[in-house]
Design a protein around this motif. Structure first.
Motif, PDB file in Angstrom:
ATOM      1  N   GLY A   1       0.815  -1.197   0.000  1.00  7.52           N
ATOM      2  CA  GLY A   1       0.000   0.000   0.000  1.00  7.52           C
ATOM      3  C   GLY A   1       0.856   1.256   0.000  1.00  7.52           C
ATOM      4  O   GLY A   1       2.052   1.223  -0.275  1.00  7.52           O
ATOM      5  N   LEU A   2       0.246   2.372   0.305  1.00 10.31           N
ATOM      6  CA  LEU A   2       0.933   3.663   0.276  1.00 10.31           C
ATOM      7  C   LEU A   2       1.114   4.284   1.658  1.00 10.31           C
ATOM      8  O   LEU A   2       1.703   5.350   1.783  1.00 10.31           O
ATOM      9  CB  LEU A   2       0.158   4.643  -0.615  1.00 10.31           C
ATOM     10  CG  LEU A   2       0.060   4.272  -2.098  1.00 10.31           C
ATOM     11  CD1 LEU A   2      -0.809   5.290  -2.831  1.00 10.31           C
ATOM     12  CD2 LEU A   2       1.441   4.207  -2.736  1.00 10.31           C
ATOM     13  N   LEU A   3       0.612   3.628   2.679  1.00 10.85           N
ATOM     14  CA  LEU A   3       0.716   4.183   4.021  1.00 10.85           C
ATOM     15  C   LEU A   3       1.965   3.660   4.714  1.00 10.85           C
ATOM     16  O   LEU A   3       2.201   2.456   4.778  1.00 10.85           O
ATOM     17  CB  LEU A   3      -0.520   3.819   4.844  1.00 10.85           C
ATOM     18  CG  LEU A   3      -0.537   4.319   6.298  1.00 10.85           C
ATOM     19  CD1 LEU A   3      -0.569   5.850   6.324  1.00 10.85           C
ATOM     20  CD2 LEU A   3      -1.735   3.743   7.042  1.00 10.85           C
ATOM     21  N   ASP A   4       2.776   4.556   5.220  1.00 12.14           N
ATOM     22  CA  ASP A   4       3.959   4.201   5.996  1.00 12.14           C
ATOM     23  C   ASP A   4       3.549   4.151   7.467  1.00 12.14           C
ATOM     24  O   ASP A   4       3.409   5.184   8.126  1.00 12.14           O
ATOM     25  CB  ASP A   4       5.070   5.229   5.779  1.00 12.14           C
ATOM     26  CG  ASP A   4       6.356   4.881   6.520  1.00 12.14           C
ATOM     27  OD1 ASP A   4       6.375   3.852   7.238  1.00 12.14           O
ATOM     28  OD2 ASP A   4       7.328   5.653   6.387  1.00 12.14           O
ATOM     29  N   GLU A   5       3.326   2.945   7.973  1.00  6.59           N
ATOM     30  CA  GLU A   5       2.852   2.789   9.334  1.00  6.59           C
ATOM     31  C   GLU A   5       3.889   3.246  10.357  1.00  6.59           C
ATOM     32  O   GLU A   5       3.550   3.533  11.508  1.00  6.59           O
ATOM     33  CB  GLU A   5       2.482   1.317   9.594  1.00  6.59           C
ATOM     34  CG  GLU A   5       1.321   0.797   8.756  1.00  6.59           C
ATOM     35  CD  GLU A   5      -0.020   1.311   9.239  1.00  6.59           C
ATOM     36  OE1 GLU A   5      -0.055   2.103  10.203  1.00  6.59           O
ATOM     37  OE2 GLU A   5      -1.041   0.945   8.633  1.00  6.59           O
ATOM     38  N   SER A   6       5.176   3.303   9.973  1.00 10.67           N
ATOM     39  CA  SER A   6       6.216   3.690  10.916  1.00 10.67           C
ATOM     40  C   SER A   6       6.326   5.209  11.061  1.00 10.67           C
ATOM     41  O   SER A   6       6.969   5.708  11.987  1.00 10.67           O
ATOM     42  CB  SER A   6       7.572   3.133  10.472  1.00 10.67           C
ATOM     43  OG  SER A   6       7.985   3.724   9.245  1.00 10.67           O
ATOM     44  N   ALA A   7       5.717   5.948  10.141  1.00  4.04           N
ATOM     45  CA  ALA A   7       5.799   7.408  10.196  1.00  4.04           C
ATOM     46  C   ALA A   7       4.860   7.943  11.267  1.00  4.04           C
ATOM     47  O   ALA A   7       3.764   7.407  11.473  1.00  4.04           O
ATOM     48  CB  ALA A   7       5.449   8.011   8.844  1.00  4.04           C
ATOM     49  N   PRO A   8       5.272   8.998  11.983  1.00  3.75           N
ATOM     50  CA  PRO A   8       4.390   9.568  13.002  1.00  3.75           C
ATOM     51  C   PRO A   8       3.161  10.203  12.371  1.00  3.75           C
ATOM     52  O   PRO A   8       3.210  10.729  11.259  1.00  3.75           O
ATOM     53  CB  PRO A   8       5.269  10.622  13.685  1.00  3.75           C
ATOM     54  CG  PRO A   8       6.301  10.989  12.640  1.00  3.75           C
ATOM     55  CD  PRO A   8       6.557   9.728  11.869  1.00  3.75           C
ATOM     56  N   ALA A   9       2.066  10.111  13.072  1.00  7.46           N
ATOM     57  CA  ALA A   9       0.833  10.718  12.564  1.00  7.46           C
ATOM     58  C   ALA A   9       0.962  12.233  12.579  1.00  7.46           C
ATOM     59  O   ALA A   9       1.674  12.809  13.417  1.00  7.46           O
ATOM     60  CB  ALA A   9      -0.349  10.276  13.417  1.00  7.46           C
ATOM     61  N   ALA A  10       0.296  12.869  11.636  1.00  5.04           N
ATOM     62  CA  ALA A  10       0.311  14.330  11.587  1.00  5.04           C
ATOM     63  C   ALA A  10      -0.386  14.880  12.822  1.00  5.04           C
ATOM     64  O   ALA A  10      -1.378  14.314  13.290  1.00  5.04           O
ATOM     65  CB  ALA A  10      -0.380  14.821  10.326  1.00  5.04           C
ATOM     66  N   PRO A  11       0.139  15.966  13.385  1.00  4.52           N
ATOM     67  CA  PRO A  11      -0.504  16.530  14.579  1.00  4.52           C
ATOM     68  C   PRO A  11      -1.898  17.040  14.245  1.00  4.52           C
ATOM     69  O   PRO A  11      -2.148  17.567  13.158  1.00  4.52           O
ATOM     70  CB  PRO A  11       0.428  17.681  14.967  1.00  4.52           C
ATOM     71  CG  PRO A  11       1.146  18.022  13.690  1.00  4.52           C
ATOM     72  CD  PRO A  11       1.312  16.740  12.940  1.00  4.52           C
ATOM     73  N   THR A  12      -2.788  16.837  15.172  1.00  3.18           N
ATOM     74  CA  THR A  12      -4.154  17.335  14.962  1.00  3.18           C
ATOM     75  C   THR A  12      -4.183  18.821  15.279  1.00  3.18           C
ATOM     76  O   THR A  12      -3.450  19.318  16.145  1.00  3.18           O
ATOM     77  CB  THR A  12      -5.147  16.597  15.864  1.00  3.18           C
ATOM     78  OG1 THR A  12      -4.739  16.749  17.234  1.00  3.18           O
ATOM     79  CG2 THR A  12      -5.177  15.118  15.525  1.00  3.18           C
ATOM     80  N   THR A  13      -4.995  19.518  14.546  1.00  2.00           N
ATOM     81  CA  THR A  13      -5.124  20.961  14.773  1.00  2.00           C
ATOM     82  C   THR A  13      -6.577  21.276  15.108  1.00  2.00           C
ATOM     83  O   THR A  13      -7.501  20.607  14.644  1.00  2.00           O
ATOM     84  CB  THR A  13      -4.709  21.757  13.511  1.00  2.00           C
ATOM     85  OG1 THR A  13      -5.526  21.353  12.414  1.00  2.00           O
ATOM     86  CG2 THR A  13      -3.253  21.498  13.179  1.00  2.00           C
ATOM     87  N   THR A  14      -6.740  22.262  15.909  1.00  2.00           N
ATOM     88  CA  THR A  14      -8.095  22.713  16.244  1.00  2.00           C
ATOM     89  C   THR A  14      -8.268  24.131  15.731  1.00  2.00           C
ATOM     90  O   THR A  14      -7.367  24.965  15.863  1.00  2.00           O
ATOM     91  CB  THR A  14      -8.326  22.688  17.770  1.00  2.00           C
ATOM     92  OG1 THR A  14      -7.340  23.495  18.395  1.00  2.00           O
ATOM     93  CG2 THR A  14      -8.237  21.256  18.290  1.00  2.00           C
ATOM     94  N   GLU A  15      -9.385  24.378  15.138  1.00  2.00           N
ATOM     95  CA  GLU A  15      -9.656  25.703  14.606  1.00  2.00           C
ATOM     96  C   GLU A  15     -10.167  26.611  15.720  1.00  2.00           C
ATOM     97  O   GLU A  15     -10.839  26.166  16.660  1.00  2.00           O
ATOM     98  CB  GLU A  15     -10.695  25.630  13.478  1.00  2.00           C
ATOM     99  CG  GLU A  15     -10.204  24.827  12.270  1.00  2.00           C
ATOM    100  CD  GLU A  15     -11.231  24.821  11.162  1.00  2.00           C
ATOM    101  OE1 GLU A  15     -12.295  25.452  11.355  1.00  2.00           O
ATOM    102  OE2 GLU A  15     -10.950  24.227  10.107  1.00  2.00           O
ATOM    103  N   ASP A  16      -9.813  27.877  15.602  1.00  2.00           N
ATOM    104  CA  ASP A  16     -10.330  28.835  16.566  1.00  2.00           C
ATOM    105  C   ASP A  16     -11.831  28.939  16.465  1.00  2.00           C
ATOM    106  O   ASP A  16     -12.399  28.920  15.355  1.00  2.00           O
ATOM    107  CB  ASP A  16      -9.722  30.230  16.326  1.00  2.00           C
ATOM    108  CG  ASP A  16      -8.218  30.245  16.582  1.00  2.00           C
ATOM    109  OD1 ASP A  16      -7.766  29.406  17.395  1.00  2.00           O
ATOM    110  OD2 ASP A  16      -7.508  31.065  15.955  1.00  2.00           O
TER     111      ASP A  16
END
Length: 216
Positions: free
Chosen positions: A200-215
């Motif tokens: 597949g195309l997902l690199d399971e070893s890579a850290p997940a992108a940080p979640t962001t919250t909108e103002d």
């Protein structure tokens, strides 16, 4: 006519037909439908009139060449000949290479003939050339599926899906990644297709992108 050609042994009609188709195929792939029967005869090392003992006209030669291109028997034999002692990925890469060659050969011929978007309306498409959604269980599809299952062999236990499902996905990937009108001039290599198929195309070893919250 050359002396060698006059001394050529007489061939049975089926043999003569096969020799003409074999000689005409590369010419049509290279030059399209503009190829003449004289050029075909020279390539087959026969007299031009010999063509018309087997085919009524050049269009019939084109039909025969396209029909042969759609015959998957040679592809099935190549898949069966893949060395089962190779590692799993290498076997799959060899299988994908075989399938990519078939796709390139077929659509290279259709493109040269100007048939890429379908056979011209004045021509009757040969058997095997028709726009359709293939039945996954029809005979040709079963033969292909069984050939790929044979390549997978005992490594099926390493898959999350049955080997027959891998064969189905492989066929779709090979077609879309090789067809000149679908891959947009960027065909994938056999190795890339196998990597996508298995990993597949997902690199399971890579850290997940940080979640962001909108103002608010």
């Amino acid at each position: 006519m050359s002396p060698d050609r006059r001394r050529a042994p007489r061939m049975a009609p089926d043999e003569r037909r096969a020799a003409i188709v074999a000689a005409a195929g590369p010419l049509f792939r290279r030059h399209g439908a503009a190829v003449t029967t004289r050029q075909i005869a020279e390539a087959a090392d026969i007299a031009e009139g010999t063509i018309f003992r087997v085919f009524p006209d050049k269009e019939s030669v084109i039909q025969a060449v396209v029909a042969e291109a759609f015959d998957q028997s040679p592809t099935l034999r190549e898949l069966a000949a893949i060395n089962r002692a190779l590692p799993f990925r290498d076997r799959l890469t060899a299988a994908v290479t075989v399938l990519q060659k078939r796709v390139s050969d077929v659509f290279g011929l259709l493109g040269a003939l100007g048939w890429m978007r379908g056979a011209p309306p004045e021509r009757k498409p040969p058997n095997g050339y028709r726009h359709r959604q293939p039945d996954y269980d029809d005979e040709a599809e079963r033969d292909f599926r069984d050939a790929v299952v044979g390549v997978v062999g005992p490594d099926e236990c390493r898959l999350r899906v049955p080997a027959a499902e891998l064969a189905h996905v492989m066929k779709m990937l090979v077609f879309s990644a090789t067809h000149p009108l679908i891959c947009a001039g960027r065909p994938m290599s056999a190795e890339q297709i196998v990597t996508l198929l298995l990993d597949g195309l997902l690199d399971e070893s890579a850290p997940a992108a940080p979640t962001t919250t909108e103002d608010p």
